[in-house]
Design a protein around this motif. Sequence first.
Motif, PDB file in Angstrom:
ATOM      1  N   GLN A 194      48.174  48.894  39.870  1.00 42.11           N
ATOM      2  CA  GLN A 194      48.349  47.733  38.993  1.00 42.11           C
ATOM      3  C   GLN A 194      48.919  48.190  37.657  1.00 42.11           C
ATOM      4  O   GLN A 194      48.577  49.269  37.149  1.00 42.11           O
ATOM      5  CB  GLN A 194      47.005  47.043  38.745  1.00 42.11           C
TER       6      GLN A 194
ATOM      7  N   ASN B  41      51.841  40.861  33.543  1.00 37.74           N
ATOM      8  CA  ASN B  41      51.425  41.557  34.758  1.00 37.74           C
ATOM      9  C   ASN B  41      52.685  41.981  35.500  1.00 37.74           C
ATOM     10  O   ASN B  41      53.559  41.140  35.773  1.00 37.74           O
ATOM     11  CB  ASN B  41      50.582  40.617  35.625  1.00 37.74           C
TER      12      ASN B  41
ATOM     13  N   ARG C 221      39.905  45.479  35.958  1.00 33.34           N
ATOM     14  CA  ARG C 221      39.601  44.860  34.672  1.00 33.34           C
ATOM     15  C   ARG C 221      40.309  45.650  33.570  1.00 33.34           C
ATOM     16  O   ARG C 221      40.477  46.865  33.680  1.00 33.34           O
ATOM     17  CB  ARG C 221      38.097  44.868  34.410  1.00 33.34           C
TER      18      ARG C 221
ATOM     19  N   ASN D 269      39.711  40.157  33.845  1.00 32.55           N
ATOM     20  CA  ASN D 269      39.816  40.506  35.260  1.00 32.55           C
ATOM     21  C   ASN D 269      41.191  40.054  35.733  1.00 32.55           C
ATOM     22  O   ASN D 269      41.472  38.850  35.785  1.00 32.55           O
ATOM     23  CB  ASN D 269      38.716  39.820  36.064  1.00 32.55           C
TER      24      ASN D 269
ATOM     25  N   THR E 161      42.541  39.966  38.570  1.00 27.53           N
ATOM     26  CA  THR E 161      42.628  39.264  39.843  1.00 27.53           C
ATOM     27  C   THR E 161      42.703  37.759  39.651  1.00 27.53           C
ATOM     28  O   THR E 161      43.356  37.054  40.417  1.00 27.53           O
ATOM     29  CB  THR E 161      41.437  39.613  40.750  1.00 27.53           C
ATOM     30  N   ASP E 162      42.021  37.252  38.620  1.00 31.08           N
ATOM     31  CA  ASP E 162      42.085  35.807  38.347  1.00 31.08           C
ATOM     32  C   ASP E 162      42.409  35.488  36.886  1.00 31.08           C
ATOM     33  O   ASP E 162      42.391  34.321  36.481  1.00 31.08           O
ATOM     34  CB  ASP E 162      40.772  35.125  38.738  1.00 31.08           C
ATOM     35  N   GLU E 163      42.685  36.530  36.094  1.00 36.14           N
ATOM     36  CA  GLU E 163      43.019  36.404  34.671  1.00 36.14           C
ATOM     37  C   GLU E 163      41.905  35.736  33.861  1.00 36.14           C
ATOM     38  O   GLU E 163      42.162  35.117  32.825  1.00 36.14           O
ATOM     39  CB  GLU E 163      44.355  35.659  34.480  1.00 36.14           C
ATOM     40  N   SER E 164      40.674  35.881  34.326  1.00 33.21           N
ATOM     41  CA  SER E 164      39.537  35.355  33.567  1.00 33.21           C
ATOM     42  C   SER E 164      39.236  36.287  32.397  1.00 33.21           C
ATOM     43  O   SER E 164      39.416  37.503  32.486  1.00 33.21           O
ATOM     44  CB  SER E 164      38.302  35.225  34.468  1.00 33.21           C
TER      45      SER E 164
END
Length: 646
Positions: A297, A312, A342, A360, A362-365
Amino acid sequence: MKRKLILLFFAWCSVVATAYAQVERRVVGNLELENVPDIPDTIREHMMQYQSVRSVGFNDWLPDGSGMLISTRLGETSQLHKIMGAGMARQQLTFYSEPVSSARMSPDKTHHGFLFNKDVGGSEFYQILYFDMNTGKATLLTDGKSRHSRAQWSHKGDRFVYTSTQRNGRDNDIYINTLNGTAKVVFEGKGAWGVYAWSPDDTKLLIGNYVSANESFMHVLDLKTGQTVAINEGRKMIRYGSAVWAGNGTGIYYASDEDSEHTQLRYYDLSSKKTKSLTPGLNWGISDIELSKDGKQMVFTTNEEGMTALYNFNQTTGSYTKVKGLPIGVVYGVEFSPVDYRISLVINTPQTPGDLYVMNLTDESLERWTFSEVGGLNSDRFVKPTIVRYPTFDKEGKNQRTIPAFVYKPENGTKKHPVLIDIHGGPEGQERPTFSSLTQYFVNEMGIAVITPNVRGSSGYGKSYLMLDNGYLRENSVKDIGALLDWIATQPDLDASRVCVYGGSYGGYMVLASMIHYNTRLRCGIDVVGISNFVTFLKNTQEYRRDLRRVEYGDERDPAMNEFLQRISPTTQAQKITKPLYVAQGYNDPRVPYTEAEQIVKTVRENKGEVWYFLAKDEGHGFSKKTNRDYFNQSTVLFLHKYLLN
């Protein structure tokens, strides 16, 4: 009668001359003050909340990703703390009278500790120490006197690399060391060298040579053979920025402005020695590149009109998408967790000081980890700036050149506000919309509009803009301040008759130069650790940075350049400064020596000018200790009350 009047006139002149010659000196702690009055209790009490603001800096993740090392100030100086989760208490680890920085956790699980840097009195001769988290004790690993860069652990964690001026006090050599103190020189450099990263297998280093803000070089150093291979084998002027090794070790992702106005994300293939741009469509510069520990990533940040955007990046397709949900401001401290996807983020906005977040990918939280205090103040009342572009004296092609600036205005727009122009240093710096409790105090409590321009020579707007003030073009950046004064005069809610210029380092030179060229249009000026004479500055700045500054300002050893630098230096023209001046300086400053402050104070006073002088004996290039910084800010407010507002 006429003779009597003449005698009275000469008597009055004698009194005035004596008054100007008198200097009130006093000592407050580590501060030596000249003509700086006592701070009224009303100012101390009124500023207390604004001076109780904290912020957070990211240092490193713990090896298992369970927590982080951060830096923050709970007492007098910024120290290292451990935090184990969102909203959890900060556990302080270091307790020094001097600030500490650049902590990096050992990835070797047999160790439980970190490397960090510390200097004495703001000298910037940083030493590397190892802190054992089991015993709470720190061990000095360097010579105690040379200047050392931040140490970087190898991936295995058995060694670390850093640069040092130990050989001759001027050049930066690259050392590899271990915790038992077996340091070894692996590269002797001439000038300013640094280390980007270890290769994934720890057999090579990516290293760089910084020549100027517009020119640098990047090399791969083979630790087995000692041989180096240049990424750019030609002599094309290129500026390199952030860089990381590809996860498989076959190439390098890096930022550079090769064939572009702005730094682009590029990839260099080690086997073919070919490079290509991966972001040709972006019109803003790449700031930071980060790769996950497994190499799968990648994210990068951009500087877009001073604000940070996060992207990203898909290494397989070469595509990139903008991450949503970040507030408008500046983001730094971006780093992947050692165990997952993360990333850490420090988010700093005009209304909030820097705080630590975790995203995170994976979900941009986004999860907030720290909640730094703002002195109990309502941060919603803090002012957000607007971006303006004002016309200056010359053209860019066929169009009028404009200068970008951030404007912070008091909410009450029904009257004309006095103005403080805050000029950044560098000169390659950039004003960005970050939090400043002092700026917010000026605006909210004093009714002062604050303008922070990015005059020519600032970074963030392309390499052509960056070079517009080099060498003989130096005073063109001062003309940009003159153009700003013209713009202020056209604004219905700004008072062009009440303007103060404020700046630090190179910004301090800009203050002095502005007071020389626009003396009648200014009320006062505040020069913090500023250059007052380019020739004496270049002769006296620390040797390890002298050649770097010569590239920017000009080489004072050349007779023609020496004559030019002397002619434009504030000490040469100080007789034109007739408005009140406040000069502040750190005695141990390695960049702009305290003698630069002393000589402008002396020269202006000889010309009967009003000067306040603040000298901190335990500081360097700025004021890192809270007591000193608070006193300076309080005295600045007093100075502005007396000379700008009244």
